[in-house]
Motif scaffolding. Structure first.
Motif, PDB file in Angstrom:
ATOM      1  N   HIS A 172     -40.640  11.443 -18.500  1.00  0.00           N
ATOM      2  CA  HIS A 172     -40.768  10.306 -19.211  1.00  0.00           C
ATOM      3  C   HIS A 172     -40.072  10.162 -20.273  1.00  0.00           C
ATOM      4  O   HIS A 172     -39.285   8.526 -20.844  1.00  0.00           O
ATOM      5  CB  HIS A 172     -42.289   9.615 -18.621  1.00  0.00           C
TER       6      HIS A 172
ATOM      7  N   ARG B  30     -45.165   5.109  -9.768  1.00  0.00           N
ATOM      8  CA  ARG B  30     -43.767   5.137  -9.992  1.00  0.00           C
ATOM      9  C   ARG B  30     -42.248   5.179  -9.786  1.00  0.00           C
ATOM     10  O   ARG B  30     -42.627   7.066  -8.677  1.00  0.00           O
ATOM     11  CB  ARG B  30     -43.054   5.824 -11.661  1.00  0.00           C
TER      12      ARG B  30
ATOM     13  N   PRO C  13     -46.214   2.090 -12.882  1.00  0.00           N
ATOM     14  CA  PRO C  13     -44.897   1.190 -13.503  1.00  0.00           C
ATOM     15  C   PRO C  13     -45.226   0.487 -14.418  1.00  0.00           C
ATOM     16  O   PRO C  13     -44.680  -0.020 -15.709  1.00  0.00           O
ATOM     17  CB  PRO C  13     -45.266   0.508 -12.303  1.00  0.00           C
TER      18      PRO C  13
ATOM     19  N   GLN D 285     -42.728   2.125 -17.400  1.00  0.00           N
ATOM     20  CA  GLN D 285     -42.001   1.149 -17.737  1.00  0.00           C
ATOM     21  C   GLN D 285     -41.711   0.855 -19.214  1.00  0.00           C
ATOM     22  O   GLN D 285     -40.550   0.123 -18.616  1.00  0.00           O
ATOM     23  CB  GLN D 285     -41.001   1.119 -15.972  1.00  0.00           C
TER      24      GLN D 285
END
Length: 481
Positions: free
Chosen positions: A292, A275, A247, A250
């Motif tokens: 990503h 994630r 995470p 993000q």
């Protein structure tokens, strides 16, 4: 590097011999040198106000030789919690591998004798980057995986043309080479002395973002950015410590330009990332980073990403990710790189260039492939890859970093006997979305070493096993570790 930089890098690296008898490894040496160079270069750059009084370079150099090592270890502990943010980050969890007071004294006095007074601030950054490159070239250091050749970085930055308006990201930052090169390009192609307050604030706080999950490498990256004049702000820009595939990733803001060389191979333990926002979870790290990257691009944002060749042809989830990428983005160019330019001989790599669409459907119509691998030398210690090797590619790529329709229409398909060719999306679809496209007969290609073949086979088998485990888990079957 100029002669001054080359000379200082050589002298710094030779100081490594002082530490060998003290049992210090190459990587420990560069980390140890980072602590000392930060103190020394803060003095040389006039930024010592960031370091608490009593813990600066002159305090260390003026200590009696027998007391220096103890004073140095106290300094490392103190600076982890005192001083400016950049100081606390660089000295986070710092410890010394040096055991003998005489060893430290030789190192400190050797650094102090170097002709730093002739070096500008940018030269100091180049000296440090030269040291990182030297470390990466030593197989025993194991640092090659964190370092991308500067000639390749500079070429990619040149064709992608970063500007002050960009939000630039590297989610696998390593020692910061891409962000530093982008910074230099921006400053060389604008007039920083004429930037207004708003532009200065944008530059300092909302331009360069990165993430690195290896603590010592993160430390080296912060030092590299510091010496190149890029601010670190934990609430804004800079290279942050964290795992992009967790995470943490993000938290990186949407970008208009992403430049990256993600790590190769499978996630340790064979698990998928933590994630939950990646549509195609897999243990394959480069595929996770690729997702990503194209998902964190703003509409109209562009990217240049270094990948191993298997990302171009691997089936199952690999094919799904490539298809998703070509839907959401205009994947307009692939550069097939020469072999031997990364830390493992025989590893074949490429660069893919793409632009995020304004919508998420039908963005790729054609892909141009430039083959810089066939009939090229085997690069390594004997034959160095230089910026000149990319000149013809840069000319063929053109002046549009987004690969827009008008720019692509101006490109020339050079035919089956040359290096630059165009392939339609329809043709690629008919070939099972396999992007590992080659047409030149490589007269220079030799059979890879047995170890390289074995490693490639292991990677393929591990990927296949991970996919099978995922299928069994979806079917509710128990999977043995």
């Amino acid at each position: 590097m100029d002669n001054l930089t080359t000379d200082i890098v050589a002298k710094l690296w030779n100081l490594c011999n002082v530490l060998k008898d003290d049992g210090v490894t190459y990587h420990q040496y560069v980390t140890e040198l980072t602590y000392l160079l930060f103190l020394k270069m803060a003095k040389e750059t006039g930024t010592e106000e960031q370091i608490p009084d009593g813990y600066r370079w002159d305090n260390l150099i003026n200590k009696p030789k027998l007391e220096r090592l103890e004073a140095y270890k106290i300094t490392l502990i103190h600076l982890e919690t005192h001083g400016a943010q950049i100081v606390r980050e660089i000295f986070s969890n710092a410890s010394s591998s040096i055991k003998k007071p005489a060893t430290l004294s030789k190192l400190v006095e050797g650094i102090d004798k170097l002709a730093w007074y002739n070096a500008e601030r940018e030269d100091l950054g180049n000296i440090y980057e030269g040291l990182l490159e030297k470390n990466a070239s030593e197989k025993k250091s194991g640092a090659g995986q964190y370092f991308t050749a500067r000639s390749l970085i500079d070429s990619l930055v040149t064709v992608m043309k970063p500007t002050l308006d960009d939000i630039i990201q590297d989610p696998a930052a390593g020692t910061g080479g891409f962000l530093i090169a982008a910074n230099q390009y921006i400053r060389q192609h604008s007039q920083p002395e004429h930037w207004n307050d708003k532009q200065q604030d944008k530059y300092r706080r909302n331009t360069f973002y990165g993430m690195e999950h290896v603590h010592d490498t993160h430390r080296l990256a912060l030092m590299n950015l510091f010496l190149h004049g890029i601010d670190y702000n934990p609430a804004a820009g800079g290279i942050h410590y964290g795992d992009t595939l967790s995470p943490d990733g993000q938290k990186l803001p949407p970008a208009t330009l992403i430049l990256s060389n993600p790590p190769f191979g499978s996630k340790k333990g064979g698990g998928v990332p933590e994630r939950t926002d990646l549509p195609y979870p897999t243990s394959n790290k480069q595929f996770c980073f690729l997702q990503h990257i194209y998902l964190r691009l703003k509409p109209g944002g562009r990217a240049a990403v270094v990948l191993p060749d298997n990302a171009l042809f691997e089936g199952n989830v690999g094919k799904q990710i490539r298809a998703d990428l070509m839907e959401k983005c205009n994947l307009h160019t692939i550069l097939r790189l020469p072999t031997g330019i990364f830390y493992a001989q025989g590893v074949k790599t490429c660069v893919i260039f793409f632009t995020r669409g304004q919508t998420d459907q039908g963005n790729t119509n054609e892909i141009w492939v430039y083959d810089l691998r066939a009939n090229m030398p085997q690069y390594g210690k004997r034959t160095h890859l230089t910026r000149e090797h990319f000149s013809e590619f840069e000319a063929a790529f053109g002046n549009d970093p987004w690969g827009g329709p008008e720019a692509l229409a101006q490109r020339q398909d050079q035919g089956v006997t040359n290096r630059f060719r165009c392939f339609s999306r329809k043709w690629i679809s008919q070939n099972n979305d396999n992007l590992d496209i080659s047409w030149l007969k490589d007269e220079s290609e030799e059979l890879p070493e047995p170890g390289v073949l074995a490693r490639d086979l292991i990677d393929e088998l591990e990927g296949a096993l991970a996919e099978l485990r995922g299928i069994m888990e979806e079917l509710g079957e128990e999977v043995e570790a």
